[in-house]
Design a protein around this motif. Structure first.
Motif, PDB file in Angstrom:
ATOM      1  N   LEU A   1       0.831  -1.204   0.000  1.00 51.01           N
ATOM      2  CA  LEU A   1       0.000   0.000   0.000  1.00 51.01           C
ATOM      3  C   LEU A   1       0.869   1.259   0.000  1.00 51.01           C
ATOM      4  CD1 LEU A   1      -2.915  -0.945   2.431  1.00 51.01           C
ATOM      5  CD2 LEU A   1      -3.001  -0.728  -0.058  1.00 51.01           C
ATOM      6  N   VAL A   2       1.974   1.226   0.725  1.00 47.36           N
ATOM      7  CA  VAL A   2       2.911   2.358   0.697  1.00 47.36           C
ATOM      8  C   VAL A   2       3.490   2.535  -0.706  1.00 47.36           C
ATOM      9  CG1 VAL A   2       5.137   3.209   1.535  1.00 47.36           C
ATOM     10  CG2 VAL A   2       3.493   2.223   3.139  1.00 47.36           C
ATOM     11  N   LEU A   3       3.853   1.421  -1.347  1.00 53.14           N
ATOM     12  CA  LEU A   3       4.396   1.478  -2.704  1.00 53.14           C
ATOM     13  C   LEU A   3       3.377   2.046  -3.675  1.00 53.14           C
ATOM     14  CD1 LEU A   3       6.601   0.853  -4.753  1.00 53.14           C
ATOM     15  CD2 LEU A   3       5.700  -1.486  -4.917  1.00 53.14           C
ATOM     16  N   MET A   4       2.124   1.589  -3.578  1.00 56.11           N
ATOM     17  CA  MET A   4       1.080   2.101  -4.463  1.00 56.11           C
ATOM     18  C   MET A   4       0.848   3.596  -4.226  1.00 56.11           C
ATOM     19  SD  MET A   4       0.091  -0.272  -6.512  1.00 56.11           S
ATOM     20  CE  MET A   4       1.840  -0.742  -6.512  1.00 56.11           C
ATOM     21  N   THR A   5       0.898   4.012  -2.965  1.00 55.03           N
ATOM     22  CA  THR A   5       0.709   5.430  -2.644  1.00 55.03           C
ATOM     23  C   THR A   5       1.848   6.265  -3.212  1.00 55.03           C
ATOM     24  OG1 THR A   5      -0.430   4.788  -0.606  1.00 55.03           O
ATOM     25  CG2 THR A   5       0.325   7.059  -0.757  1.00 55.03           C
ATOM     26  N   LEU A   6       3.062   5.734  -3.148  1.00 52.33           N
ATOM     27  CA  LEU A   6       4.211   6.424  -3.743  1.00 52.33           C
ATOM     28  C   LEU A   6       4.025   6.565  -5.248  1.00 52.33           C
ATOM     29  CD1 LEU A   6       7.078   7.576  -3.697  1.00 52.33           C
ATOM     30  CD2 LEU A   6       7.946   5.224  -3.774  1.00 52.33           C
ATOM     31  N   ILE A   7       3.557   5.511  -5.902  1.00 47.90           N
ATOM     32  CA  ILE A   7       3.325   5.575  -7.346  1.00 47.90           C
ATOM     33  C   ILE A   7       2.255   6.606  -7.659  1.00 47.90           C
ATOM     34  CG2 ILE A   7       2.422   4.292  -9.325  1.00 47.90           C
ATOM     35  CD1 ILE A   7       3.754   1.794  -8.148  1.00 47.90           C
ATOM     36  N   TRP A   8       1.134   6.556  -6.922  1.00 41.82           N
ATOM     37  CA  TRP A   8       0.059   7.525  -7.159  1.00 41.82           C
ATOM     38  C   TRP A   8       0.562   8.959  -6.974  1.00 41.82           C
ATOM     39  CZ3 TRP A   8      -3.469   4.071  -3.768  1.00 41.82           C
ATOM     40  CH2 TRP A   8      -4.117   3.133  -4.579  1.00 41.82           C
ATOM     41  N   GLY A   9       1.332   9.190  -5.909  1.00 39.31           N
ATOM     42  CA  GLY A   9       1.813  10.541  -5.657  1.00 39.31           C
ATOM     43  C   GLY A   9       2.778  11.034  -6.725  1.00 39.31           C
TER      44      GLY A   9
ATOM     45  N   PHE B   1      -2.888  17.834  -3.127  1.00 40.38           N
ATOM     46  CA  PHE B   1      -3.507  18.183  -1.847  1.00 40.38           C
ATOM     47  C   PHE B   1      -4.989  18.499  -2.017  1.00 40.38           C
ATOM     48  CE2 PHE B   1       0.859  18.880  -0.293  1.00 40.38           C
ATOM     49  CZ  PHE B   1       0.757  18.244   0.945  1.00 40.38           C
ATOM     50  N   LEU B   2      -5.359  19.189  -3.089  1.00 41.51           N
ATOM     51  CA  LEU B   2      -6.767  19.510  -3.316  1.00 41.51           C
ATOM     52  C   LEU B   2      -7.567  18.249  -3.614  1.00 41.51           C
ATOM     53  CD1 LEU B   2      -6.375  22.793  -5.402  1.00 41.51           C
ATOM     54  CD2 LEU B   2      -7.087  22.573  -3.020  1.00 41.51           C
ATOM     55  N   THR B   3      -6.973  17.312  -4.346  1.00 39.83           N
ATOM     56  CA  THR B   3      -7.641  16.031  -4.595  1.00 39.83           C
ATOM     57  C   THR B   3      -7.899  15.296  -3.283  1.00 39.83           C
ATOM     58  OG1 THR B   3      -6.619  15.813  -6.786  1.00 39.83           O
ATOM     59  CG2 THR B   3      -7.450  13.803  -5.761  1.00 39.83           C
TER      60      THR B   3
ATOM     61  N   ALA C   1      -8.754  -0.650   8.268  1.00 44.20           N
ATOM     62  CA  ALA C   1      -9.148   0.516   7.473  1.00 44.20           C
ATOM     63  C   ALA C   1      -8.397   1.771   7.893  1.00 44.20           C
ATOM     64  CB  ALA C   1     -10.661   0.730   7.595  1.00 44.20           C
ATOM     65  N   THR C   2      -8.193   1.945   9.205  1.00 45.63           N
ATOM     66  CA  THR C   2      -7.495   3.136   9.673  1.00 45.63           C
ATOM     67  C   THR C   2      -6.044   3.139   9.217  1.00 45.63           C
ATOM     68  OG1 THR C   2      -7.104   1.975  11.768  1.00 45.63           O
ATOM     69  CG2 THR C   2      -8.970   3.504  11.694  1.00 45.63           C
ATOM     70  N   HIS C   3      -5.413   1.976   9.139  1.00 48.71           N
ATOM     71  CA  HIS C   3      -4.030   1.901   8.662  1.00 48.71           C
ATOM     72  C   HIS C   3      -3.951   2.283   7.184  1.00 48.71           C
ATOM     73  CE1 HIS C   3      -2.513  -1.054  12.000  1.00 48.71           C
ATOM     74  NE2 HIS C   3      -3.220  -0.046  12.480  1.00 48.71           N
ATOM     75  N   ALA C   4      -4.879   1.756   6.387  1.00 50.42           N
ATOM     76  CA  ALA C   4      -4.894   2.081   4.958  1.00 50.42           C
ATOM     77  C   ALA C   4      -5.139   3.572   4.749  1.00 50.42           C
ATOM     78  CB  ALA C   4      -5.977   1.265   4.258  1.00 50.42           C
ATOM     79  N   ALA C   5      -6.073   4.131   5.502  1.00 44.92           N
ATOM     80  CA  ALA C   5      -6.370   5.561   5.372  1.00 44.92           C
ATOM     81  C   ALA C   5      -5.144   6.402   5.715  1.00 44.92           C
ATOM     82  CB  ALA C   5      -7.546   5.932   6.271  1.00 44.92           C
ATOM     83  N   LEU C   6      -4.427   6.014   6.769  1.00 50.60           N
ATOM     84  CA  LEU C   6      -3.229   6.749   7.161  1.00 50.60           C
ATOM     85  C   LEU C   6      -2.164   6.676   6.073  1.00 50.60           C
ATOM     86  CD1 LEU C   6      -1.709   8.310   9.343  1.00 50.60           C
ATOM     87  CD2 LEU C   6      -0.975   6.119  10.312  1.00 50.60           C
ATOM     88  N   ILE C   7      -1.986   5.507   5.481  1.00 52.23           N
ATOM     89  CA  ILE C   7      -1.012   5.358   4.397  1.00 52.23           C
ATOM     90  C   ILE C   7      -1.389   6.237   3.212  1.00 52.23           C
ATOM     91  CG2 ILE C   7      -0.107   3.734   2.674  1.00 52.23           C
ATOM     92  CD1 ILE C   7      -0.298   1.555   4.844  1.00 52.23           C
ATOM     93  N   PHE C   8      -2.669   6.268   2.869  1.00 55.89           N
ATOM     94  CA  PHE C   8      -3.105   7.019   1.694  1.00 55.89           C
ATOM     95  C   PHE C   8      -2.977   8.530   1.871  1.00 55.89           C
ATOM     96  CE2 PHE C   8      -6.019   3.245   0.564  1.00 55.89           C
ATOM     97  CZ  PHE C   8      -4.970   2.635  -0.106  1.00 55.89           C
ATOM     98  N   THR C   9      -2.926   9.009   3.121  1.00 53.14           N
ATOM     99  CA  THR C   9      -2.733  10.446   3.319  1.00 53.14           C
ATOM    100  C   THR C   9      -1.341  10.892   2.886  1.00 53.14           C
ATOM    101  OG1 THR C   9      -2.005  10.112   5.621  1.00 53.14           O
ATOM    102  CG2 THR C   9      -4.355  10.533   5.257  1.00 53.14           C
ATOM    103  N   MET C  10      -0.453   9.946   2.660  1.00 51.87           N
ATOM    104  CA  MET C  10       0.902  10.293   2.219  1.00 51.87           C
ATOM    105  C   MET C  10       0.967  10.618   0.738  1.00 51.87           C
ATOM    106  SD  MET C  10       2.819  10.295   4.823  1.00 51.87           S
ATOM    107  CE  MET C  10       4.409  10.369   3.987  1.00 51.87           C
TER     108      MET C  10
END
Length: 308
Positions: A11-19, A96-98, A241-250
């Protein structure tokens, strides 16, 4: 390595790719119009998802088709506004707006179904909307705001957040009733078709297959959409769910870091304060606003394979 640890790392890797894709898409828009670029990359993602989930196609029902199409309409709106806005604003501001989409979900659910808004979610919404104001409305010479000089790209990015918020809500409802694989394929396919149909109407479409554009299509279509949807569906089975949400805020943080490294983008004091307020609002809403028995829709309030 346990499945839980693997899920968190993926999930961290996917968030890095998205960002990081915000900077790549911004560069590709020099050689492609927004909707045309979306049509190509989402069509590629749809083909890959159709191959991966081909066994689920035979079990597709009309209700599932209707639900997936509805989600696809909002996914189309989110991506169309996001990419069109990114052409006119910076990658980090767009990211950030997204991110405001997450805190808009409780408001939409309250408006449509009169669901209860947790007190901490209300605080998170207030923080995020305050940050939204600081990021989008420049300071005036004699006042707090100069609405006459609001960047159109920032306005489009806010409409993107609204589109993604609706997509999150209806994705949650659809995923409770039908297999996730079917909804994932349908939403991307519908969005791709709508991009192709509306591109000649809403813009002067052009697409030059330069190295940057091809890289953008491959990274966003293969990694950021098709692969990310599959990884997210698997990983969130083993991640709270809370862990995933926290990761996605990155995600916006990664977007800002990549924009700073490759484009030397710097957020001013006002925009930087707005970014921090948006990030704080999302964190408060997702971590403190969780009720003891989360609503199924709220559990789906995640990045919609979301969002780049």
């Amino acid at each position: 390595m346990s499945r839980t640890v693997k899920a968190h790392l993926l999930l961290v890797l996917m968030t890095l790719i998205w960002g990081s894709t915000f900077v790549l898409i911004k560069a590709a828009l020099a050689d492609s119009s927004p909707l045309a670029l979306n049509a190509v990359r989402m069509s590629l993602a749809a083909v890959l998802l159709a191959f991966w989930y081909r066994r689920d196609l035979a079990r597709m029902t009309r209700p599932a088709l209707a639900a997936g199409a509805m989600v696809g309409v909002f996914l189309y709106a989110g991506y169309a506004f996001q990419t069109s806005g990114l052409r006119l604003t910076t990658p980090s501001k767009s990211a950030f707006l997204t991110g405001v989409s997450t805190v808009l979900v409780p408001l939409i659910m309250f408006a449509l179904w009169r669901t209860t808004v947790h007190a901490w979610r209300a605080v998170g919404i207030a923080l995020a909307l305050s940050g939204l104001f600081l990021m989008t409305v420049p300071a005036g010479q004699q006042g707090l705001a100069d609405f006459a000089h609001v960047n159109l790209g920032d306005v489009l990015s806010f409409f993107c957040a609204i589109g993604f918020a609706f997509q999150i809500v209806f994705l949650g409802r659809a995923s409770r009733r039908f297999p996730f694989e079917q909804i994932a394929l349908l939403q991307v396919s519908v969005a791709a078709v709508l991009m192709a149909v509306t591109a000649p109407i809403l813009e002067q479409p052009h697409f030059r297959p330069t190295g940057t554009v091809i890289a953008c299509v491959l990274v966003t279509g293969v990694l950021g959409t098709a692969l990310a949807f599959t990884v997210q569906a698997w990983a969130q089975q083993f991640t709270p769910a809370t862990h995933a949400a926290l990761i996605f805020t990155m995600e916006p943080v990664f977007a800002w870091l990549t924009s700073f490294i490759y484009m030397k983008e710097r957020l001013g004091m006002r925009a930087g304060s707005g970014a921090l307020l948006i990030l704080a609002g999302v964190l408060v809403s997702e971590l403190l606003g969780q009720v003891s028995r989360p609503e199924p829709d709220a559990e789906m309030a995640r990045k919609p394979g979301q969002a780049t």
